[in-house]
Structure formats: structure tokens, C-alpha cells
Design a protein around this motif. Structure first.
Motif, mmCIF file in Angstrom:
data_model
loop_
_atom_site.group_PDB
_atom_site.id
_atom_site.type_symbol
_atom_site.label_atom_id
_atom_site.label_comp_id
_atom_site.label_asym_id
_atom_site.label_seq_id
_atom_site.Cartn_x
_atom_site.Cartn_y
_atom_site.Cartn_z
ATOM 1 N N ASN A 27 16.105 165.619 -0.795
ATOM 2 C CA ASN A 27 17.406 165.739 -1.477
ATOM 3 C C ASN A 27 17.903 164.361 -1.886
ATOM 4 O OD1 ASN A 27 19.716 164.763 0.454
ATOM 5 N ND2 ASN A 27 18.343 165.938 1.781
ATOM 6 N N GLY A 28 18.690 164.349 -2.947
ATOM 7 C CA GLY A 28 19.045 163.099 -3.607
ATOM 8 C C GLY A 28 19.791 162.113 -2.734
ATOM 9 N N ALA A 29 20.783 162.589 -1.964
ATOM 10 C CA ALA A 29 21.620 161.667 -1.194
ATOM 11 C C ALA A 29 20.826 160.915 -0.142
ATOM 12 C CB ALA A 29 22.766 162.448 -0.535
ATOM 13 N N SER A 30 20.049 161.646 0.656
ATOM 14 C CA SER A 30 19.310 160.982 1.736
ATOM 15 C C SER A 30 18.195 160.103 1.195
ATOM 16 C CB SER A 30 18.744 162.025 2.708
ATOM 17 O OG SER A 30 17.928 162.954 2.029
ATOM 18 N N LEU A 31 17.532 160.549 0.131
ATOM 19 C CA LEU A 31 16.472 159.724 -0.449
ATOM 20 C C LEU A 31 17.050 158.455 -1.064
ATOM 21 C CD1 LEU A 31 13.524 159.257 -1.139
ATOM 22 C CD2 LEU A 31 13.831 160.695 -3.175
ATOM 23 N N ALA A 32 18.200 158.576 -1.728
ATOM 24 C CA ALA A 32 18.851 157.397 -2.312
ATOM 25 C C ALA A 32 19.221 156.389 -1.226
ATOM 26 C CB ALA A 32 20.086 157.813 -3.097
ATOM 27 N N TRP A 33 19.766 156.874 -0.103
ATOM 28 C CA TRP A 33 20.106 155.972 0.995
ATOM 29 C C TRP A 33 18.863 155.289 1.547
ATOM 30 C CZ3 TRP A 33 24.290 153.611 2.178
ATOM 31 C CH2 TRP A 33 25.538 154.181 1.899
ATOM 32 N N LEU A 35 16.104 154.599 -0.065
ATOM 33 C CA LEU A 35 15.667 153.585 -1.036
ATOM 34 C C LEU A 35 16.566 152.356 -0.991
ATOM 35 C CD1 LEU A 35 14.782 155.876 -4.074
ATOM 36 C CD2 LEU A 35 13.207 154.810 -2.456
ATOM 37 N N LEU A 36 17.883 152.556 -0.826
ATOM 38 C CA LEU A 36 18.807 151.435 -0.736
ATOM 39 C C LEU A 36 18.569 150.611 0.530
ATOM 40 C CD1 LEU A 36 22.156 153.040 -1.986
ATOM 41 C CD2 LEU A 36 20.820 151.238 -3.127
ATOM 42 N N LEU A 43 15.003 142.535 0.538
ATOM 43 C CA LEU A 43 15.675 141.277 0.203
ATOM 44 C C LEU A 43 15.842 140.400 1.440
ATOM 45 C CD1 LEU A 43 18.385 142.580 -2.278
ATOM 46 C CD2 LEU A 43 16.274 141.348 -2.819
ATOM 47 N N LEU A 44 16.121 141.017 2.588
ATOM 48 C CA LEU A 44 16.229 140.266 3.832
ATOM 49 C C LEU A 44 14.890 139.627 4.181
ATOM 50 C CD1 LEU A 44 18.020 139.502 6.271
ATOM 51 C CD2 LEU A 44 17.230 141.613 7.386
ATOM 52 N N GLY A 45 13.813 140.374 3.977
ATOM 53 C CA GLY A 45 12.485 139.821 4.244
ATOM 54 C C GLY A 45 12.142 138.691 3.307
ATOM 55 N N VAL A 46 12.482 138.839 2.034
ATOM 56 C CA VAL A 46 12.230 137.758 1.075
ATOM 57 C C VAL A 46 13.010 136.514 1.466
ATOM 58 C CG1 VAL A 46 12.589 137.026 -1.312
ATOM 59 C CG2 VAL A 46 11.633 139.292 -0.825
#
Length: 238
Positions: A27-33, A35-36, A43-46
Motif C-alpha cells: 500500500n502506498g503510505a507504508s511503502l512511501a514511508w 522509501l523515505l 544520505l546519512l551513510g553518504v
């Protein structure tokens, strides 16, 4: 299957209920979270590699994926999960498969498992340098261990919707071994508080072999179902 579509009996190849995978990836909400969160962790790893010694500034941009091992795992995982976006609302286990997707999913699984386990091994080879109760050491050990544990959680989900091929497994093995040669042959292994020696290098190569073997065992094969259906149809015609 029960009324939720869940497989009643879980196995080692499918250790979590299918409905959980469906909820978080279907479902869109959980998958979007998800991915975010992966993007933020990437970015933290970079940032970690930018401020490390050696740092990204000392490496050709073409070699970033080989140097930034954990960010590479997160990037592959994010790409793998993102392939589900066009199929939201459908059963995750029915996600389409092709040879390109098989490569993406296989690489994501191998990198997630390898560097999730590698991090735990590397930190615990020298616990005197990492285990402590100062704010810095709490993050350096428990924070990093916890974040990399989620690599394994994400990896478990990939075979529910992804498939592999012999070519994808072979490519994953070659690329992972190239990564090992780059890391330990040229001294660009993930930054540690100690010098990596032959023991860690040997463990890393062993992890490469084991994670590819694990992928071969956990994934279904692309094209196997249609091959079985064609064989059954041929048998019926005879």
C-alpha cells in the motif's frame, strides 16, 4: 491459503507472514514511508563516507558504489522496493518479473545481507574500540548495529516479490568479489577504528559466497513457473 491470502505454514525461505509483507510493501503510505526512511539512511551513510578517512573525495566518482558499501546496499534496496510502486493495491507476491528486475532484486538482497552481517562482525572483532556508554560509543556500536539489523529485515522481504536467475546470481557473485578485491586489495574497505587484516578480508569473501548461495536458495527462479505450466500443458496434450 487463508482468507487474507496468507500462507498458513511459514518456512525458512518465507519466515514472516505474507500479510505483513503485503501491508508494508503493497500500500502506498507504508511503502512511501519505507522509501523515505531508506533515502534518509542513504544520505546519512553518504555523510559518514564524506567525513571518513579515506573519504569519497579521494575516490573516483565511478567507484563510489564500491567504496560506499552500506549506502550502495540502501540504494539497491530502495530501487528494488520502488519497482512495486506501479503495482500498489495488487498482491506483492504477484509482482511482474523479468531478467532486469531479477538482477536488481538479487543485487539488493546480496548487498543488504552481506553488509548487514559484515557490520556486526567487524564491530565485534574489536569490541574494546566500540562498546561503551558515552554518547559517541552508544551510537558507534548500538546505533550502527541496530540500523544495519534493518538491512536484514528488508532483505527478507525481497524474495516475496522478486525472483532471480542464474545470470543474476553469477553477476552478483562477480560484482561482490570485485568489491572485496577493491576493499581489501586497495585499502578502501568501510572505515573502521582499526586496520582490517587477513581475518576480516577472509570473513568478507566468505560472506560474499554465503550470501549469494543464500539468495540462490531463498529466491524463486524467474521463468520457472511458466516452464512448469508449459510442461503440464504439453503433458495434457499427449
Amino acid at each position: 491459503m487463508d482468507e487474507t491470502g496468507d500462507t498458513p505454514r511459514r518456512t525458512l525461505r518465507r519466515p514472516v507472514p505474507e500479510r505483513w509483507v503485503q501491508y508494508y510493501l503493497g500500500n502506498g503510505a507504508s511503502l512511501a514511508w519505507l522509501l523515505l526512511v531508506n533515502a534518509a539512511a542513504f544520505l546519512l551513510g553518504v555523510s559518514f563516507y564524506v567525513h571518513s578517512e579515506p573519504s569519497l573525495s579521494e575516490v573516483s566518482s565511478l567507484l563510489y558504489p564500491l567504496f560506499g558499501d552500506s549506502p550502495t546496499a540502501l540504494a539497491l534496496a530502495t530501487l528494488s522496493f520502488a519497482t512495486l510502486l506501479p503495482h500498489l493495491g495488487e498482491r506483492v507476491t504477484d509482482a511482474p518479473s523479468n531478467r532486469v528486475l531479477a538482477v536488481v532484486h538479487t543485487l539488493a538482497f546480496v548487498w543488504l545481507v552481506k553488509y548487514g552481517v559484515w557490520t556486526a562482525v567487524a564491530l565485534n572483532l574489536r569490541p574494546d574500540l566500540y562498546v561503551g556508554f558515552t554518547p559517541e560509543l552508544l551510537w558507534d556500536y548500538w546505533g550502527i548495529m541496530l540500523t544495519h539489523l534493518f538491512f536484514l529485515v528488508e532483505a527478507v522481504a525481497v524474495p516475496y516479490y522478486g525472483k532471480t536467475t542464474r545470470g543474476a546470481l553469477g553477476l552478483a557473485l562477480v560484482l561482490a568479489l570485485v568489491n572485496d578485491v577493491y576493499d581489501y586489495g586497495f585499502g578502501f574497505y568501510p572505515p573502521l577504528k582499526y586496520e582490517a587484516g587477513p581475518l576480516l578480508a577472509g570473513i568478507t569473501v566468505t560472506l560474499t559466497l554465503l550470501t549469494v548461495a543464500l539468495a540462490a536458495w531463498m529466491f524463486d527462479r524467474h521463468g520457472a513457473e511458466s516452464t512448469r505450466e508449459d510442461a503440464a500443458a504439453a503433458a495434457e496434450r499427449q
